[in-house]
Scaffold this motif. Structure first.
Motif, mmCIF file in Angstrom:
data_model
loop_
_atom_site.group_PDB
_atom_site.id
_atom_site.type_symbol
_atom_site.label_atom_id
_atom_site.label_comp_id
_atom_site.label_asym_id
_atom_site.label_seq_id
_atom_site.Cartn_x
_atom_site.Cartn_y
_atom_site.Cartn_z
ATOM 1 N N PRO A 296 7.034 -11.266 -0.660
ATOM 2 C CA PRO A 296 6.000 -10.279 -0.324
ATOM 3 C C PRO A 296 4.847 -10.828 0.502
ATOM 4 N N TYR B 225 5.052 -12.923 3.149
ATOM 5 C CA TYR B 225 5.355 -13.223 4.547
ATOM 6 C C TYR B 225 5.831 -11.964 5.253
ATOM 7 N N TYR C 213 4.803 -6.296 6.482
ATOM 8 C CA TYR C 213 5.207 -6.961 5.257
ATOM 9 C C TYR C 213 6.258 -6.125 4.529
ATOM 10 N N HIS D 172 6.526 -4.810 1.684
ATOM 11 C CA HIS D 172 6.154 -3.637 0.909
ATOM 12 C C HIS D 172 5.848 -2.442 1.794
ATOM 13 N N GLN D 173 5.758 -2.678 3.085
ATOM 14 C CA GLN D 173 5.483 -1.570 3.995
ATOM 15 C C GLN D 173 6.765 -0.868 4.449
ATOM 16 N N LYS E 284 3.242 -21.218 -1.668
ATOM 17 C CA LYS E 284 2.314 -20.166 -1.268
ATOM 18 C C LYS E 284 2.249 -19.073 -2.328
ATOM 19 N N ASN E 285 3.413 -18.659 -2.816
ATOM 20 C CA ASN E 285 3.405 -17.617 -3.836
ATOM 21 C C ASN E 285 2.786 -18.093 -5.141
ATOM 22 N N ARG F 157 -0.184 -7.139 -0.189
ATOM 23 C CA ARG F 157 0.162 -5.880 -0.810
ATOM 24 C C ARG F 157 -1.069 -5.071 -1.157
ATOM 25 N N GLY G 92 0.088 3.183 5.625
ATOM 26 C CA GLY G 92 1.022 3.914 4.766
ATOM 27 C C GLY G 92 2.402 3.297 4.804
ATOM 28 N N ARG G 93 3.245 3.702 3.902
ATOM 29 C CA ARG G 93 4.587 3.144 3.867
ATOM 30 C C ARG G 93 5.396 3.606 5.058
ATOM 31 N N GLY G 94 6.280 2.741 5.458
ATOM 32 C CA GLY G 94 7.108 3.058 6.629
ATOM 33 C C GLY G 94 8.105 4.164 6.320
#
Lengths: 326, 327, 304
Positions: A105, A107, A151, A153-154, B240-241, B317, B323-325
């Motif tokens: 999530p 990257y 990203y 989540h998009q 990174k996470n 996030r 908005g979502r794709g």
């Protein structure tokens, strides 16, 4: 044509404190270049494990305990991690079930695709980026040039799986292991994704090992199908043969339990009982306690795959000595 | 996101007011501050004068209002124990605590982070096991005991390092720093290590468990399946996470350093705010207690706010207002 | 009873315990210390509080293996001539008592509030969790110090010694409840939607009964792990507060108080007065922590 992948009596074991569990028991089948082979079975039959073993990602303490895995004739089950790394992605790609958790999530999609490309092909970062955009476009994602910087989540679920497929194909592998690629998606999206997978693989000549419990997907997509039960292969054959002329009693039950819009069925076929747990596999044929046509030999001797009609089935019913009963 | 910030700010104000209330009620219970300050032999006239001066003859709500106004300006009255202005006292000792805390925080992060990563990546090695055993010890050793042990070894037995005080300090304007003298550094070492140890083990364990969690995720599995190098997987992805929750949690843990500074300052007689506070509690010096309380609350609230903002900055996030794709 | 014990011995948990060297050893150490602590009146070689038996001439004697030590004072004596080993045993008792009492109280408050918050939902849940969150953003020791300080401010000086222990227990308990509440609330939210709860509701069982009789046993696992960690923290917190001089007074000292008293003698060379109680403290906390770690791993559902 020489098979691209060959499983030769592959066995996988899990040592536990209750004893060693044999999760895969002498699994053998092959995949030819460009072919789509479906691997079906109930949950726990060993389908995903087979996929994991092939790409060398068995979770410890699981390990290959017998047999071989051959990629284009070369043995790969004995390779160490560094050697397997060169094969993963480049020779064998993978697609997993949940596209949401398959992508990092933090990257962008573009970053993840380009890093895969750069890990295997010697391109400049710029070339890799161009190729990444091409891949996204090929998988049917609109406005790829902008969305490459988005990203995970998009994206919606179906779009994400397209990205995952793009990632799997990024390094142009010869074989893709797809483990339940549509199970986590909406039904309306499933067909699109399957179509996409089929088309892309046909275009690039990539073979596919399609692992699923959904016979409908297999019927649409696969050339051949392998039926697994309790860690064993019990039937192998061309898709049309296995669906319309199932040879193993389990497969017969499996086909009969699929609702059909054409046939007038009062009740769906049901196979009594459940698949045995790994620590309680019956002797002889693993299916014998649930089989209506079990004979005394079924309880003591385990059947190998043998010719059965146009397919192969691991069932004593098809042995020469018993052919009269079929 | 703007709404989020506003909400958090309001929450912060509420918390500060609650803390101010507690501090204020402390003042109410002190008994008779007039007697304490004037002693037994005060005349009635003196009492009346002081009472009016302290504003103790006004209704409670008004007193609280004055209290808050004063507090916001940094005026907490006069220390019962030392007779000095409370805010002066606090400001005097702030640099000491500040330098100590920062030193400890740096040590905790710079040592804890790499060790945590190492133990997550090399789970089987004996060094990892040794580090984990050490970390368990670190959690089981109270800070004051660590300080005592260090003093015993390095001051009493070996005589290498001093065991109390700050050493030579240099004043730059209002700030007094021990960082510009060798003596100052020598005095800083043991207390800083003592203070950092607990945080260090926490960071170590946190980084380790977060990284192990991350290494188990599907996206790491998929990264492996794509044939990325171990380096790319471990340091590009997993690290990174891991750092995202770790940074934020560590920020919150900074509070722990400030709290345990009290103990460390006591052991080493380090002239900071923590030592001041403990002496105030022992003596029941309400104004100092109240002031310290309010200041600590302020620091914590600010830290929390910064950490929340940090989350926003780091996790895409939360950031995206896009908005979502489409499908 | 024997049946239940046998059943337990054969359970997964007991198997895991038996096969973990760490768990067995730390349990052994912990039990040993419990026996030494609570059996102190019976088995301690001296009674450090009996003024008749204390002789100032015995003061500051080193441990028995030192040339100036005496066998009747195995670990030496303090500045008053009290036997250190006995003082440590009684001290461990105080530390353990305070630790266990605070954990019990904290668990009680936390579990109840967590159950209520999770089960009731809505505004009650939001309020309780908000308070818990805010409190969690402050370190526990600060909260305990604060409560202790407030108590001292409110109560007249003469009574400080008498109320020290209850105040300490209350302070540590109040500092620790949010963790339990959070955990229990989380589990309750999950269990709330399970069929057995809905079934119980349909039958007409009242909410409190559902909460305590049915939901609670299912959320106890993580709570127990939390309790062991909390016990270790509580013991350390009490020791720290006592060391700082705002905990248990020297009349009935805990291990922390003993360490504080001994600290003054560190430079004059009588190191044992501080070090031995320190070692005892570390051993106690370490064994609890190890047990907690083992418990957490054992209760965690894994592949094998």
């Amino acid at each position: 044509m020489a098979p691209i992948l060959e499983l030769d009596n592959l066995s996988v074991e899990f040592p536990t404190r209750h004893g060693t569990l044999k999760a895969l028991d002498n699994v053998s089948f092959s995949i030819s270049p460009g072919e789509v082979v479906g691997v079906v079975g109930e949950s726990g039959a060993g389908k995903s494990l087979t996929g994991a073993a092939i790409i060398g990602l068995l979770e410890p303490p699981g390990r290959v305990s017998g047999g071989q895995i051959l990629l284009e004739g070369r043995r790969i089950d004995q390779l160490n991690n560094d050697q397997m790394r060169l094969i993963r992605g480049r020779q064998i790609g993978a697609v997993f079930q949940d596209p949401l958790t398959s992508l990092n999530p933090l990257y962008t999609v573009g970053q993840q695709i380009t890093e895969t490309i750069l890990a295997h092909l010697s391109l400049t970062p710029n070339q890799a980026l161009i190729r990444a955009i091409e891949l996204l476009e090929a998988t049917g994602i609109p406005a790829a040039r902008e969305r490459i910087n988005h990203y995970p989540h998009q994206f919606s679920g179906g779009m994400r799986q397209r990205v995952v497929i793009a990632l799997a194909l990024a390094a142009e592998p010869k074989l893709i292991v797809a483990d339940e690629p549509t199970t986590a998606l909406d039904v309306s999206i499933q067909a699109q994704i399957i179509e996409l997978l089929k088309r892309l693989c046909r275009e690039q000549g990539t073979a596919v090992m399609l692992i699923t419990h959904d016979m409908g997907v297999i019927a649409e997509t696969a050339d051949r199908v392998v039926v697994m039960y309790a860690g064993r292969v019990i039937e192998v054959g061309a898709v049309q043969d296995v669906i319309h002329h199932p040879q193993h009693p389990y497969t017969v039950g499996l086909m009969g339990s699929i609702p059909s819009m054409v046939a007038h069925q009062k009740r769906l076929t049901q196979i009594d009982g459940t698949m045995p747990r790994l620590n309680a596999i019956p002797s002889g044929c693993a299916f014998n306690p649930r089989c209506e046509r079990a004979m005394s030999i079924c309880r003591t001797e385990r059947p190998e795959l043998m010719a059965a009609g146009a397919s192969q089935a691991a069932c004593w019913l098809h042995h020469e000595s018993h052919k009269a009963y079929v | 996101m703007f709404a989020f910030i506003i909400r958090r700010l309001l929450q912060a104000v509420v918390v500060m007011l609650v803390v101010a209330m507690i501090a204020f009620y402390l003042f109410q219970f002190v008994g008779d501050p007039v007697s304490i300050m004037l002693g037994q032999d005060a005349t009635d006239a003196d009492r009346v004068r002081l009472t009016a001066e302290l504003g103790l003859d006004q209704p409670v709500v008004l007193q609280f209002y004055h209290f808050v106004i004063n507090a916001v300006q940094g005026d907490f009255g006069i220390s019962l124990r030392q007779g000095q202005n409370v805010s002066t006292l606090l400001l005097e000792r702030m640099p000491a605590t500040f330098e100590l805390s920062i030193a400890a925080a740096l040590i905790a992060l710079l040592v804890g982070l790499p060790l945590g990563v190492y133990t997550a990546l090399r789970r089987q090695s004996s060094l990892s096991n040794a580090i984990l055993a050490f970390s368990l010890l670190g959690v089981s050793l109270p800070t004051f005991l660590i300080g005592i042990l260090l003093i015993l070894v390095f001051s009493v037995q070996l005589g290498w390092l001093p065991s109390y005080g700050r050493g030579d300090v240099v004043k730059i304007g209002w700030w007094s720093t021990g960082l510009l003298t060798v003596d100052g550094w020598k005095h800083l070492i043991l207390p800083a290590i003592t203070l950092s140890l607990f945080q260090l083990t926490l960071v170590l364990r946190l980084v380790r468990s977060e990284m192990l969690e991350v290494l188990r995720t599907d996206y790491i599995k998929f990264a492996r399946a794509r044939g990325l190098t171990n380096r790319a997987i471990h340091f590009g992805h997993a690290l990174k996470n891991t750092l995202v929750p770790v940074i934020t949690i560590t920020g919150l843990q900074l509070g722990g350093i400030i709290a345990f500074a009290i103990v460390t300052e006591t052991v080493f007689q380090w002239p900071g705010m923590g030592l001041l506070f403990i002496q105030a509690v022992q003596f029941v010096d309400i104004p100092v207690m109240a002031a310290y309380l309010c200041m600590i609350a302020l620091i914590f609230v600010v830290i929390n706010l910064i950490v929340d903002l940090l989350y926003f900055a780091v996790d895409p996030r939360l950031r995206s207002s896009v908005g979502r794709g489409g499908h | 009873m024997m049946e239940a014990l046998k059943h337990f011995w054969q359970s997964d948990l007991a198997w895991s315990w038996r096969h973990s060297t760490v768990a067995v050893i730390s349990t052994f150490i912990f039990v040993l210390m419990m026996v030494a602590a609570f059996g102190a009146p019976l088995i301690a070689p001296h009674n450090p509080f009996d003024l008749a038996t204390i002789n100032l001439l015995d003061a500051l004697k080193p441990p028995a293996w030192n040339s100036e030590g005496q066998a009747i004072f195995p670990l030496g004596t303090d500045s008053q001539g009290r036997d250190l080993l006995s003082a440590m045993m009684y001290g461990t008792r105080v530390s353990l008592m305070i630790g266990m009492a605070s954990v019990a109280l904290s668990m009680l408050v936390g579990i109840v509030l967590g159950l209520v918050a999770g089960y009731a939902g809505g505004r009650i849940d939001a309020f309780i969790m908000r308070v818990a969150d805010v409190q969690l953003s402050f370190p526990a020791i600060l909260i305990a110090l604060l409560i202790d300080g407030v108590a001292r401010a409110v109560v007249p000086r003469e009574l400080h010694e008498h109320i020290a222990i209850p105040v300490l227990v209350g302070a540590i308990a109040l500092a620790g409840w949010p963790q339990y509440a959070r955990t229990v609330r989380g589990s309750t939210l999950v269990e709330k939607n399970r069929e057995y709860v809905q079934a119980a509701r349909v039958i007409g069982i009242s909410s409190p009964v559902i909460m305590f009789r049915h939901v609670l046993p299912n959320v106890m696992g993580p709570v127990l792990v939390l309790a062991t960690v909390h016990l270790a923290t509580a013991i350390i917190t009490e020791a720290t507060l006592s060391f700082l001089g705002v905990g248990v007074p020297p009349t009935e000292p805990s291990l922390g108080t003993l360490i504080r008293i001994g600290n003054d003698f560190l430079f004059s060379g009588e190191w044992w007065i501080t070090i031995f109680p320190g070692l005892a403290l570390v051993l106690l906390v370490l064994s609890v922590n190890l047990l907690g770690d083992w418990l957490r791993d054992a209760l965690n559902p894994r592949l094998s």
